[in-house]
Design a protein around this motif. Structure first.
Motif, PDB file in Angstrom:
ATOM      1  N   GLU A 128       0.851  -1.193   0.000  1.00 22.66           N
ATOM      2  CA  GLU A 128       0.000   0.000   0.000  1.00 22.66           C
ATOM      3  C   GLU A 128       0.883   1.239   0.000  1.00 22.66           C
ATOM      4  OE1 GLU A 128      -3.775   1.596   2.605  1.00 22.66           O
ATOM      5  OE2 GLU A 128      -1.870   1.290   3.662  1.00 22.66           O
ATOM      6  N   GLY A 129       0.848   2.004  -1.085  1.00 27.90           N
ATOM      7  CA  GLY A 129       1.530   3.286  -1.125  1.00 27.90           C
ATOM      8  C   GLY A 129       3.039   3.240  -1.083  1.00 27.90           C
ATOM      9  N   VAL A 130       3.662   2.170  -1.557  1.00 28.21           N
ATOM     10  CA  VAL A 130       5.129   2.104  -1.600  1.00 28.21           C
ATOM     11  C   VAL A 130       5.584   2.836  -2.862  1.00 28.21           C
ATOM     12  CG1 VAL A 130       7.166   0.622  -1.647  1.00 28.21           C
ATOM     13  CG2 VAL A 130       5.160  -0.060  -0.309  1.00 28.21           C
ATOM     14  N   GLY A 131       5.903   4.100  -2.707  1.00 26.56           N
ATOM     15  CA  GLY A 131       6.195   4.950  -3.852  1.00 26.56           C
ATOM     16  C   GLY A 131       7.660   5.121  -4.162  1.00 26.56           C
ATOM     17  N   ASP A 132       8.555   4.661  -3.298  1.00 23.71           N
ATOM     18  CA  ASP A 132       9.990   4.813  -3.518  1.00 23.71           C
ATOM     19  C   ASP A 132      10.501   3.675  -4.396  1.00 23.71           C
ATOM     20  OD1 ASP A 132      12.639   6.206  -2.332  1.00 23.71           O
ATOM     21  OD2 ASP A 132      12.947   4.036  -2.497  1.00 23.71           O
ATOM     22  N   HIS A 133      11.119   4.007  -5.537  1.00 23.58           N
ATOM     23  CA  HIS A 133      11.542   2.987  -6.486  1.00 23.58           C
ATOM     24  C   HIS A 133      12.604   2.057  -5.907  1.00 23.58           C
ATOM     25  CE1 HIS A 133       9.816   5.992  -9.338  1.00 23.58           C
ATOM     26  NE2 HIS A 133       9.327   4.892  -9.877  1.00 23.58           N
ATOM     27  N   LEU A 152       1.262  -8.041  -4.783  1.00 21.13           N
ATOM     28  CA  LEU A 152       0.106  -7.286  -5.244  1.00 21.13           C
ATOM     29  C   LEU A 152       0.354  -5.818  -4.917  1.00 21.13           C
ATOM     30  CD1 LEU A 152      -2.803  -9.604  -3.993  1.00 21.13           C
ATOM     31  CD2 LEU A 152      -1.622  -9.624  -6.204  1.00 21.13           C
ATOM     32  N   LEU A 153       0.259  -4.959  -5.928  1.00 18.66           N
ATOM     33  CA  LEU A 153       0.573  -3.542  -5.779  1.00 18.66           C
ATOM     34  C   LEU A 153      -0.709  -2.746  -5.696  1.00 18.66           C
ATOM     35  CD1 LEU A 153       3.439  -3.243  -8.420  1.00 18.66           C
ATOM     36  CD2 LEU A 153       3.557  -4.064  -6.063  1.00 18.66           C
ATOM     37  N   GLY A 154      -0.935  -2.114  -4.545  1.00 19.17           N
ATOM     38  CA  GLY A 154      -2.124  -1.314  -4.337  1.00 19.17           C
ATOM     39  C   GLY A 154      -1.931   0.120  -4.767  1.00 19.17           C
ATOM     40  N   PRO A 155      -2.941   0.961  -4.544  1.00 21.42           N
ATOM     41  CA  PRO A 155      -2.859   2.375  -4.912  1.00 21.42           C
ATOM     42  C   PRO A 155      -1.650   3.057  -4.267  1.00 21.42           C
ATOM     43  CG  PRO A 155      -5.105   1.787  -4.335  1.00 21.42           C
ATOM     44  CD  PRO A 155      -4.258   0.600  -3.982  1.00 21.42           C
ATOM     45  N   GLY A 156      -1.038   3.970  -5.026  1.00 18.70           N
ATOM     46  CA  GLY A 156       0.091   4.739  -4.516  1.00 18.70           C
ATOM     47  C   GLY A 156       1.437   4.081  -4.700  1.00 18.70           C
ATOM     48  N   CYS A 157       1.478   2.857  -5.242  1.00 18.77           N
ATOM     49  CA  CYS A 157       2.767   2.198  -5.470  1.00 18.77           C
ATOM     50  C   CYS A 157       3.389   2.718  -6.766  1.00 18.77           C
ATOM     51  CB  CYS A 157       2.593   0.689  -5.563  1.00 18.77           C
ATOM     52  SG  CYS A 157       2.206  -0.099  -3.987  1.00 18.77           S
ATOM     53  N   SER A 158       4.703   2.796  -6.769  1.00 17.89           N
ATOM     54  CA  SER A 158       5.406   3.221  -7.978  1.00 17.89           C
ATOM     55  C   SER A 158       5.491   2.066  -8.965  1.00 17.89           C
ATOM     56  CB  SER A 158       6.804   3.742  -7.625  1.00 17.89           C
ATOM     57  OG  SER A 158       7.554   2.737  -6.967  1.00 17.89           O
ATOM     58  N   ASP A 159       6.012   2.370 -10.141  1.00 14.80           N
ATOM     59  CA  ASP A 159       6.110   1.386 -11.213  1.00 14.80           C
ATOM     60  C   ASP A 159       7.302   0.461 -10.955  1.00 14.80           C
ATOM     61  OD1 ASP A 159       6.101  -0.001 -13.603  1.00 14.80           O
ATOM     62  OD2 ASP A 159       7.054   1.627 -14.725  1.00 14.80           O
ATOM     63  N   PRO A 160       7.088  -0.846 -10.772  1.00 19.41           N
ATOM     64  CA  PRO A 160       8.215  -1.736 -10.484  1.00 19.41           C
ATOM     65  C   PRO A 160       9.150  -1.938 -11.668  1.00 19.41           C
ATOM     66  CG  PRO A 160       6.211  -3.009 -10.778  1.00 19.41           C
ATOM     67  CD  PRO A 160       5.806  -1.567 -10.777  1.00 19.41           C
ATOM     68  N   LEU A 161       8.733  -1.544 -12.880  1.00 17.04           N
ATOM     69  CA  LEU A 161       9.562  -1.720 -14.062  1.00 17.04           C
ATOM     70  C   LEU A 161      10.311  -0.450 -14.464  1.00 17.04           C
ATOM     71  CD1 LEU A 161       7.177  -3.971 -16.171  1.00 17.04           C
ATOM     72  CD2 LEU A 161       9.104  -4.654 -14.735  1.00 17.04           C
ATOM     73  N   TYR A 162      10.286   0.550 -13.595  1.00 21.02           N
ATOM     74  CA  TYR A 162      11.124   1.743 -13.759  1.00 21.02           C
ATOM     75  C   TYR A 162      12.588   1.311 -13.617  1.00 21.02           C
ATOM     76  CZ  TYR A 162      12.425   6.673 -12.733  1.00 21.02           C
ATOM     77  OH  TYR A 162      12.959   7.934 -12.731  1.00 21.02           O
ATOM     78  N   ARG A 163      13.479   1.922 -14.367  1.00 14.79           N
ATOM     79  CA  ARG A 163      14.869   1.445 -14.429  1.00 14.79           C
ATOM     80  C   ARG A 163      15.505   1.292 -13.054  1.00 14.79           C
ATOM     81  NH1 ARG A 163      19.868   3.997 -14.677  1.00 14.79           N
ATOM     82  NH2 ARG A 163      18.842   6.016 -14.728  1.00 14.79           N
TER      83      ARG A 163
END
Length: 280
Positions: A128-133, A152-163
């Motif tokens: 939940e809301g893990v926004g730091d890459h 499972l990535l809930g609202p507020g999560c960043s993109d796990p496929l960001y470099r």
């Protein structure tokens, strides 16, 4: 380099064939933005090897000669271009000096539907809301190392496929299944319908100590919140129980990835079936 059929030497940083790797430091132009081209960028020999072995369709590589040479065996059966250039040209293309000397680009692979991932899992993390890459990349690396079946990535999560996430995960984000949950805590009902016990990890004093929570005895989903504020009260209330990692006085919490690693180990502590042999 003779093992790789598609090695192409490039001297011009403006060569249009390098578009996948251009301006990686420019937030509004970088090719791995979900709202832009949405490519996956792997960095360094180890991470590129994991990309090459993953379901993600590889598009191209860019690197200095010795890094491409190190990947020759992996590249030999693949029909993808490997662009060889100097470190100086590479720095002009990507926008900074790349110590690891090689990049690869890929299209995104289709992720499993939430229901499918839940149906075949025994242990899951729900974020939940893990926004730091970097935290997200570390969570995926921990999940791979400690045998979780998915995230499972809930609202507020960043993109796990960001470099940055891909790099920090050491490429394990490319092999650990994940899916997006549009609604939390409402989405937790699907877990319970599939026999999961949902545990919210929190430092609050009235939570059950992790070691005595019995999460390793059946299907378990660990609910984790963002760095700083942690889980919302709504998420904690919606869990089946709240669990904590007992700590010595003066320390009130751990980094989310560190806390998750401890908890992930507890989830699978009796499951040795997937443990890697150190001699492999």
């Amino acid at each position: 380099m003779s093992q790789v059929a598609n090695v192409i030497t490039i001297d011009d940083p403006a060569d249009p064939r390098l578009a996948d790797f251009r301006d990686l430091s420019a937030a509004d132009r970088r090719p791995d933005r979900p709202g832009g081209r949405g490519l996956v960028i792997a960095e360094g020999v180890v991470v590129v090897e994991r990309l090459l072995a993953s379901p993600f369709p590889v598009r191209a590589l860019l690197g200095v000669a010795r890094r491409i040479e190190a990947l020759a065996d992996r590249l030999a059966p693949l029909d993808v271009p490997a662009y060889v250039t100097t470190a100086e040209v590479m720095a002009e293309v990507v926008g900074f000096h790349l110590n690891r000397g090689v990049l690869a680009s890929a299209d995104r692979a289709v992720q499993p539907p939430v229901a499918d991932l839940v149906a075949r899992a025994r242990t899951l993390a729900v974020l939940e809301g893990v926004g730091d890459h970097e935290n997200l990349g570390s969570l995926f690396r921990n999940a791979a190392a400690l045998g979780l079946d998915g995230l499972l990535l809930g609202p507020g999560c960043s993109d796990p496929l960001y470099r940055r996430s891909v790099r920090v995960s050491m490429g394990h984000v490319l092999r650990v299944p994940f899916a997006t949950v549009e609604d939390l805590p409402g989405g937790l009902d699907l877990l319970r319908e599939n026999g999961f016990k949902v545990a919210a990890l929190t430092p609050r004093a009235d939570a059950v100590p992790l070691a005595t929570a019995g999460l390793h005895t059946g299907k378990a989903a660990l609910l984790l919140g963002s760095e700083g504020p942690g889980l919302t009260e709504e998420a904690i209330a919606a869990a089946d129980l709240a669990v904590r990692i007992p700590m010595f006085g003066g320390v009130d919490s751990l980094n989310v990835a560190t806390a998750a690693a401890i908890a992930f180990y507890a989830l699978g502590i009796q499951d040795k079936s997937r443990e890697t042999d150190p001699s492999d």
